[in-house]
Structure formats: structure tokens, C-alpha cells
Design a protein around this motif. Structure first.
Motif, PDB file in Angstrom:
ATOM      1  N   ARG A 277      25.392  33.931  44.684  1.00 10.43           N
ATOM      2  CA  ARG A 277      26.209  33.756  43.347  1.00 10.43           C
ATOM      3  C   ARG A 277      26.474  35.330  42.338  1.00 10.43           C
ATOM      4  N   SER A 278      25.833  35.859  42.702  1.00 13.88           N
ATOM      5  CA  SER A 278      26.342  37.473  42.416  1.00 13.88           C
ATOM      6  C   SER A 278      27.555  37.593  43.433  1.00 13.88           C
ATOM      7  N   ILE A 279      27.591  37.874  44.220  1.00  9.98           N
ATOM      8  CA  ILE A 279      29.265  37.781  44.837  1.00  9.98           C
ATOM      9  C   ILE A 279      30.534  36.823  44.554  1.00  9.98           C
ATOM     10  N   SER A 280      30.087  35.858  44.076  1.00 13.96           N
ATOM     11  CA  SER A 280      31.108  34.873  43.617  1.00 13.96           C
ATOM     12  C   SER A 280      31.351  35.003  42.222  1.00 13.96           C
ATOM     13  N   LYS A 281      30.231  35.982  41.338  1.00 13.94           N
ATOM     14  CA  LYS A 281      30.878  36.521  40.016  1.00 13.94           C
ATOM     15  C   LYS A 281      31.770  37.407  39.920  1.00 13.94           C
ATOM     16  N   LYS A 282      31.654  37.849  40.981  1.00  7.25           N
ATOM     17  CA  LYS A 282      32.401  39.612  41.349  1.00  7.25           C
ATOM     18  C   LYS A 282      33.608  38.952  41.857  1.00  7.25           C
ATOM     19  N   ARG A 283      34.032  37.837  42.282  1.00  5.01           N
ATOM     20  CA  ARG A 283      35.340  37.856  42.280  1.00  5.01           C
ATOM     21  C   ARG A 283      36.241  36.607  41.127  1.00  5.01           C
ATOM     22  N   SER A 284      37.330  37.349  41.331  1.00  7.39           N
ATOM     23  CA  SER A 284      38.496  36.313  40.403  1.00  7.39           C
ATOM     24  C   SER A 284      38.474  34.748  40.954  1.00  7.39           C
ATOM     25  N   SER A 285      38.959  34.772  42.261  1.00  9.25           N
ATOM     26  CA  SER A 285      38.754  33.490  42.503  1.00  9.25           C
ATOM     27  C   SER A 285      37.793  33.401  44.021  1.00  9.25           C
ATOM     28  N   GLN A 286      37.974  31.999  44.556  1.00 14.11           N
ATOM     29  CA  GLN A 286      37.134  31.792  46.233  1.00 14.11           C
ATOM     30  C   GLN A 286      36.990  32.013  46.797  1.00 14.11           C
ATOM     31  N   VAL A 287      35.345  32.896  47.925  1.00 12.40           N
ATOM     32  CA  VAL A 287      34.978  33.347  48.282  1.00 12.40           C
ATOM     33  C   VAL A 287      36.051  32.153  50.023  1.00 12.40           C
ATOM     34  N   PRO A 288      37.086  32.503  50.739  1.00  9.63           N
ATOM     35  CA  PRO A 288      37.651  31.888  52.070  1.00  9.63           C
ATOM     36  C   PRO A 288      36.234  31.091  52.787  1.00  9.63           C
TER      37      PRO A 288
END
Length: 418
Positions: A277-288
Motif C-alpha cells: 500500500r505504501s508503494i501504491s501511495k507513492k506512485r502517481s499511477s498504477q504499478v505495472p
């Protein structure tokens, strides 16, 4: 009422059920029942409060609720305190009025379900990093002509098939109901698609979708990957010798990985989902998806090794490592000489049976927990019995969603007041 309950809860440090007043006003009536007039909402809202209170108190049936509502209090005059607190200012209605009002409310469940999902997201209670899908049987009396003969884990039955999608914290996000002969595979798409809609609406990223061996099919894997999520699915070997060997070796390894997982601390078990969840919040778009697979492998391996070291003896570690090497050898064999089907099923992002795979797959138990709630206290799934008191698939489907709404509504209230 919420402030008083919070003080009581914190000062006594014990488990308490919030009083009826706490369940009023979670969602504005104009949003809850937008298609009704003010007068119509005024009639139905107390019944909605009563339905949620019934779930909160784990009352087993409508008749018991009506009995509580009709319990009087004498203080100069006779009053009905519970009925008043829920909004029945004209006195407690009769049992037939409840059955009729509950049916009316259950016909409007779609919008209410969406509102509760959004409310859970607003309160940051949802965890969509891992979503699970599972099915269960709903046996009914043969008077229900909408049912059919189906096959389940307990053999053949007559009735319907229920399919529920849950988030990683056990909240039922969407429910589907079909006839008994309908397979879990056929219901998968309709069960999962609304969850993707919820994720898009609240801006969350689904990393994994977990399912049991009934969903071990190329169509499921393809659908999950098309929504940019990693499938973590149990293996159904069917007629494949290689997949059968892989599953047998994975089951053998799970004797040790399950022991290590059980011994691990709650904080360590939650660490993976917190990081995702932390990674998702830091990214402005979806992780491939390819990056998701790579991150999952590294993260689960790191956490899994700590669990194995803490939860197994030296001898058990050696046996587990030997079994892991044999399992990875089988995966290499599938990679070099397996059919396209065997490669797709057998070469999942996380090796079947390993601690990495089990860390994510174990979340599937959430669905069984939801089914258990519906069996023990709800009016939907009989615990090995026929559901003879509700007739018709549409009626059953609406009741299933209303029970799901009740679970989420009570969770929101308890979260707010504590």
C-alpha cells in the motif's frame, strides 16, 4: 451516544456493543434512499436502523428483534426505549411490518452497498492490496423453483451458488448469487469486476487476486492479469502429471511453511500488505504487473525467510529447504518441457507451496469467515440445512447483499466510536 460509548470503551478496556443510537446517522437518509420522498424515507429509516442493530447485536431472527422492541419500561408512563432509540416514535411495529419493510430495503441494496464501500475507503479501513474470491453453496427447499441441482464440497445439493469477493481485511466487497449448477468459474468475472470499479473509484491499486483450486483456469489467470493484478491461485492438476507432482510437492512443503506462518507475529504478517500500500501511495499511477511480480517475489522472500528462521527448528529448516529445491526443480522441468497450459498454471509468480506463496494465499480464509457469519446468524445460508424461509433467487440475492451491508455498517460504526 458515540462519545459516551468511546469513554466507556476506553475506561473499562473491555468488549462492548455500541448502543442503538450509535447506528443512526452514519449515512444521510437523502443519500441512503435518494429515490424516495421525505415521507417514505421517514417510514423506512427506522427499519434500516433496526436491520443494522440486529446485525450488531447478532440477534438470530426478526421475531427476537420484535420481542426486544416490545419490551416496555415503566417510569410514570409505559414507553418502549429500544423502539424509540431506533426511530419508531409511534411505538414498536408488528412482525409482519418488519418482513415487508426489510423486503423493500433489500430491493434497494445496490446503491447502499456502493455507499458503504466508499465509506470504508474514506475511513481508510479497506485494504485492496490483496483481494480474494470464493464460492459456497446455498441449499434451498425444492419449493424454490429458481434453484437447481449443483455440486459442492459436501456433494450434490439443490439450490444456489454464492460467490463473494473480499478485501484483505475480510470486508465483503461484492456478492453474486446464481443457480446451483453454475460453476465458480462462470461467476468469477461478475464477482470481481465490481471490485475493480471500487478500486478505481477510491484510487487504490489491487496487487493480487487470490482464489482456490476451483479457479485454476487460464480464463481466470488472464482476467486477473488484464486488470493489472497478480493471480495467486491454488492448482487443479486435472490430467497433468507434471502439475500433479508439483501440487503434491507443494502440499508436502506446506506442512512446514504453515507452521512458520502460524508462529509469526501479526506485525510481520501485515508487513507485506503495508509495504504494498505504501508503494501504491507513492506512485502517481498504477504499478505495472511485471514490476508487481518482481516486488512481490523480493518482499515475500525477505519476510518469509524471517518467518521460517523464527518458526522452525534447525532440522525442520533443512527438510523444508530440501523440499523447496525439489519443488523448484519441478518448476524448471515444467518450464523446459511442459505444455502451454502447464506453464501458465504451474509457473505462477510465487512458487506454489512456498512461504512466499502462502503469505499471500492465506488471505483466502477471509471468505470462509464471511460465509461463516452468514451461516451462523444470517438468514441466507443454512449450516448444512435448507434455506426454506426465503424463496426465489432475487430474494436470496438481495438478502445476501443486505447481510454484507450489515457487516460493513457495523464495522464502520465500531471503528468510529472506538
Amino acid at each position: 451516544a458515540r462519545n459516551d460509548f468511546a469513554v466507556e470503551y476506553r475506561s473499562k478496556r473491555c468488549s462492548l456493543t455500541p448502543p442503538p443510537e450509535c447506528f443512526i446517522g452514519l449515512i444521510a437518509p437523502s443519500k441512503l434512499l435518494p429515490d424516495l420522498t421525505v415521507e417514505e424515507r421517514g417510514v423506512l429509516i427506522p427499519f434500516f436502523n433496526a436491520k443494522m442493530y440486529l446485525r450488531a447485536k447478532r440477534i438470530s431472527g426478526t421475531a427476537e428483534l420484535v420481542g426486544d422492541l416490545k419490551t416496555p419500561s415503566f417510569n410514570g408512563t409505559m414507553t418502549f426505549p429500544l423502539a424509540e432509540k431506533l426511530g419508531f416514535f409511534g411505538g414498536p411495529p408488528g412482525q409482519n411490518a418488519f418482513y415487508a419493510a426489510f423486503r423493500d430495503l433489500e430491493s434497494m441494496v445496490g446503491l447502499i452497498d456502493d455507499l458503504l464501500n466508499d465509506k470504508l475507503a474514506d475511513l481508510e479501513m479497506l485494504d485492496l492490496s490483496v483481494v480474494s474470491v470464493d464460492g459456497t453453496n446455498v441449499p434451498v427447499d425444492k419449493r424454490d423453483k429458481t434453484g437447481s441441482i449443483g455440486t459442492g464440497s459436501r456433494g450434490t445439493f439443490f439450490g444456489h451458488k454464492s460467490s463473494i469477493a473480499c478485501d484483505a481485511r475480510c470486508f465483503p466487497l461484492h456478492c453474486e448469487l446464481d443457480t446451483g449448477h453454475c460453476s465458480d468459474l462462470k461467476m468469477f468475472s461478475d464477482t470481481l469486476a465490481p471490485v475493480k470499479d471500487v478500486a478505481n473509484r477510491v484510487g487504490d491499486d489491487i496487487w493480487c487476486v487470490v482464489a482456490d483450486a476451483a479457479y485454476s483456469d487460464l480464463s481466470v489467470l488472464s482476467q486477473v492479469e488484464s486488470m493489472n493484478a497478480v493471480p495467486i491461485v491454488d492448482i487443479n492438476p486435472k490430467n497433468s502429471v507434471l502439475l500433479k507432482e508439483l501440487k503434491e510437492k507443494g502440499i508436502e512443503l506446506q506442512k512446514f511453511t504453515k507452521k512458520a506462518l502460524k508462529a509469526a507475529s501479526r506485525e510481520l504478517k501485515l508487513k507485506i500488505r503495508d509495504v504494498l500500500r505504501s508503494i501504491s501511495k507513492k506512485r502517481s499511477s498504477q504499478v505495472p504487473i511485471d514490476e508487481k511480480k518482481s516486488i512481490l517475489r523480493a518482499l515475500t522472500r525477505l519476510v518469509g525467510e524471517r518467518m521460517l528462521l523464527n518458526g522452525l527448528s534447525t532440522t525442520e529448516l533443512q527438510i523444508a529447504e530440501h523440499l523447496r529445491l525439489e519443488l523448484l526443480t519441478l518448476r524448471r522441468k515444467i518450464r523446459s518441457s511442459g505444455t502451454p497450459y502447464e506453464k501458465e498454471i504451474g509457473l505462477s509468480a510465487l512458487a506454489y507451496g512456498t512461504i512466499e506463496w502462502l503469505l499471500i494465499y492465506s488471505i483466502r480464509g477471509q471468505n470462509e469467515g464471511i460465509n461463516g457469519l452468514l451461516k451462523k446468524r444470517g438468514d441466507l445460508i443454512g449450516d448444512g440445512q435448507h434455506t426454506s424461509w426465503l424463496i426465489g433467487r432475487k430474494t436470496l440475492s438481495n438478502r445476501q447483499t443486505m447481510d454484507s451491508i450489515g457487516i460493513k455498517h457495523v464495522a464502520c460504526v465500531k471503528f468510529i466510536v472506538t
